[in-house]
Write a protein that holds these residues in place. Structure first.
Motif, PDB file in Angstrom:
ATOM      1  N   GLY A   1      -5.057  -4.796  -3.589  1.00  0.00           N
ATOM      2  CA  GLY A   1      -4.003  -4.608  -4.628  1.00  0.00           C
ATOM      3  C   GLY A   1      -3.770  -5.717  -5.579  1.00  0.00           C
TER       4      GLY A   1
ATOM      5  N   ASP B   1      -4.816  -6.462  -8.664  1.00  0.00           N
ATOM      6  CA  ASP B   1      -4.637  -6.109 -10.089  1.00  0.00           C
ATOM      7  C   ASP B   1      -5.171  -7.329 -10.802  1.00  0.00           C
TER       8      ASP B   1
ATOM      9  N   ARG C   1      -0.645   4.214 -18.179  1.00  0.00           N
ATOM     10  CA  ARG C   1      -1.364   5.537 -18.251  1.00  0.00           C
ATOM     11  C   ARG C   1      -0.370   6.615 -19.186  1.00  0.00           C
TER      12      ARG C   1
ATOM     13  N   TYR D   1      -1.329   0.914  -3.429  1.00  0.00           N
ATOM     14  CA  TYR D   1      -1.332   0.159  -4.327  1.00  0.00           C
ATOM     15  C   TYR D   1      -0.811   0.678  -5.837  1.00  0.00           C
ATOM     16  N   GLU D   2       0.091   0.181  -6.594  1.00  0.00           N
ATOM     17  CA  GLU D   2      -0.022   0.544  -7.955  1.00  0.00           C
ATOM     18  C   GLU D   2      -0.283  -0.529  -8.870  1.00  0.00           C
ATOM     19  N   SER D   3      -1.178  -0.100  -9.679  1.00  0.00           N
ATOM     20  CA  SER D   3      -1.798  -1.263 -10.685  1.00  0.00           C
ATOM     21  C   SER D   3      -0.981  -0.972 -12.047  1.00  0.00           C
ATOM     22  N   SER D   4      -1.540  -2.215 -13.155  1.00  0.00           N
ATOM     23  CA  SER D   4      -1.139  -2.018 -14.379  1.00  0.00           C
ATOM     24  C   SER D   4      -1.784  -0.806 -14.987  1.00  0.00           C
TER      25      SER D   4
ATOM     26  N   SER E   1      -9.357  -3.638 -11.148  1.00  0.00           N
ATOM     27  CA  SER E   1      -7.809  -3.349 -10.739  1.00  0.00           C
ATOM     28  C   SER E   1      -8.079  -2.036  -9.711  1.00  0.00           C
TER      29      SER E   1
ATOM     30  N   ARG F   1      -4.155  -6.920 -14.678  1.00  0.00           N
ATOM     31  CA  ARG F   1      -2.954  -7.262 -15.058  1.00  0.00           C
ATOM     32  C   ARG F   1      -3.061  -8.874 -15.408  1.00  0.00           C
TER      33      ARG F   1
ATOM     34  N   ASP G   1      -1.591   2.165 -13.949  1.00  0.00           N
ATOM     35  CA  ASP G   1      -0.575   3.251 -13.549  1.00  0.00           C
ATOM     36  C   ASP G   1       0.454   3.017 -14.950  1.00  0.00           C
ATOM     37  N   VAL G   2       1.002   1.858 -14.969  1.00  0.00           N
ATOM     38  CA  VAL G   2       1.920   1.707 -15.879  1.00  0.00           C
ATOM     39  C   VAL G   2       1.474   2.100 -17.292  1.00  0.00           C
TER      40      VAL G   2
ATOM     41  N   TYR H   1       0.913  -1.180   0.051  1.00  0.00           N
ATOM     42  CA  TYR H   1       0.046   0.024   0.061  1.00  0.00           C
ATOM     43  C   TYR H   1       0.927   1.353  -0.077  1.00  0.00           C
TER      44      TYR H   1
END
Lengths: 146, 282
Positions: free
Chosen positions: B225, B227, A120, A112-115, B219, B230, A117-118, A110
């Motif tokens: 978290g 996802d 975007r 969290y970064e998800s796909s 997600s 993905r 964000d990748v 936490y």
């Protein structure tokens, strides 16, 4: 065991538009579907109109007179706008769905970064490219002599 | 006694009693909300002080069990780890059961279809050496990199928030949805698994990942978290690579037991466990 009564709660088409707290990719998803359906409708109409040629010169001339009205010119530009969005967003989706823009799995820590964000930054670039093509197309449609 | 900073928030709760109501309706409750209060505590307040018939599903109260997933101000999330002041707008909080699942009562959705889909996609390790799998002679050999391929997806608590947020699942009941597909990928990519061909046969149809077009909402709303989006895209990549005969999964042999030369003894400095308090344990 007695049957439990249930109330159906599937969102249906409403689920495409969400409740107002959704991310931008969800709206792109909806727009992609709507523009896809719009382009399909255009292709079907295009076949109907051009098939009038087989019915003779008089029928063809009448069809051309109808689609030459200003409202159809605006409609044609909207088709171009839909095409530009669908093409650039589709390119993003191809790369995402082939796992190129999703990033590798990582342990969720936490915040969290998800796909999402990748991919975007690429999404922003594609939308800017689509907007530029739409503007250039608009200039060509409405301000350049044909 | 009201704490400093307590404000009244109207909980607009979607109610449905199958024995009495023809359709769901909204009912308002005014709840005094101190800073830090979560939605679940607000619901308990209503149950204890206003209407004892209000129903929802709950267990751990700390974001682990996945029972209290509900639609809070338009977003599927867990009631136990959502602070009221973070999401209430103009003193109003809309609380409804997770959409895309039938309502059993008030805020209780029927998650049965989620579990059915989940089990249909084989959420377990499958190996040819059945006896070895049932009674392993040792631990299976798996590197840290192998573990990272699927570790993120093991955090799923099956709360159903991703299914409630998925616009494809909203219109297409034949689509498996993000939770089962993410778990299918979790086992597909696990180096100990040997059932890629069986999984591929199931995933090739309408139950598979091809109806996903990356709205990404699963997600965005996942409280752990995980996802799922993905996992689904990576699953598509593996299936496409396999179709092109470029995939690694069709040739992969499931990991065997740890070879003797890889075995390590207990690391220094790690104390022994305390004596068992239950007779026969261990």
């Amino acid at each position: 065991m007695p049957e439990v009564k249930r109330y159906p709660n599937r969102l249906g088409i409403k689920g495409w538009f969400g409740g107002g707290r959704w991310g931008v990719e969800r709206y792109l998803y909806t727009l992609h579907r709507l523009t896809g359906l719009g382009l399909l409708t255009y292709f079907l109409m295009h076949i109907v109109v051009t098939s009038r040629r087989a019915l003779g010169a008089e029928s063809w001339t009448a069809a051309m007179a109808t689609v030459g009205a200003p409202i159809f010119k605006v409609g044609e530009y909207l088709v171009f706008v839909a095409f530009a969005f669908h093409a650039f967003n589709g390119l993003r989706l191809v790369l995402v769905e082939l796992g190129v823009l999703t990033g590798r799995p990582e342990e969720p820590v936490y915040p969290y970064e998800s796909s999402l964000d990748v991919q975007r930054p690429f999404m922003v670039v594609m939308m800017i490219a689509a907007a530029v093509v739409m503007l250039l197309g608009g200039y060509e449609f409405f301000f350049m002599a044909h | 006694m009201a704490n400093e900073g307590t404000t009244n928030v109207i909980f607009r709760v979607r109610r449905y009693d199958p024995d009495r109501d023809a359709a769901p309706y909204y009912q308002d409750f005014t709840v005094p909300v101190p800073p830090g209060m979560v939605v679940l505590e607000g619901l308990w307040y209503i149950k204890e002080h206003m209407d004892a018939t209000l129903s929802w599903r709950v267990s751990c109260r700390m974001g682990v069990c996945g029972s209290c997933g509900m639609l809070i101000n338009g977003s599927p999330t867990l009631a136990c780890n959502t602070q009221i002041h973070d999401v209430a707008r103009d003193g109003l909080l809309m609380v409804a059961p997770l959409p895309n699942f039938d309502i059993i009562r008030d805020l209780v959705p029927d998650l049965g279809p989620l579990f059915d889909r989940h089990s249909h996609l084989m959420p377990f390790i499958v190996r040819e050496d059945h006896d070895e799998m049932q009674e392993p002679s040792d631990q299976y050999w798996q590197s840290a990199d192998d573990l990272l391929e699927y570790l993120q997806f093991t955090y799923c608590i099956k709360c159903g928030c991703c299914m409630a947020a998925c616009p494809t699942f909203a219109t297409d009941p034949t689509y498996s949805g993000p939770q089962p597909l993410a778990q299918a990928y979790r086992y597909m990519i696990d180096s100990r698994d040997g059932a890629f061909e069986e999984r591929k046969a199931i995933l090739a149809g309408e139950a598979g990942p091809w109806r996903c077009h990356y709205a990404g909402e699963c997600s965005a709303v996942c409280p752990k978290g995980v996802d799922p989006a993905r996992a689904i895209q990576l699953m598509k990549r593996e299936l496409v690579l396999d179709y092109l005969r470029l995939g690694k999964l069709r040739r992969r042999k499931p990991a065997g037991v740890l070879p003797p030369e890889k075995k390590r003894g207990r690391r220094e400095g790690i104390p022994e466990h305390p004596p068992f308090t239950v007779e026969g344990a261990g």
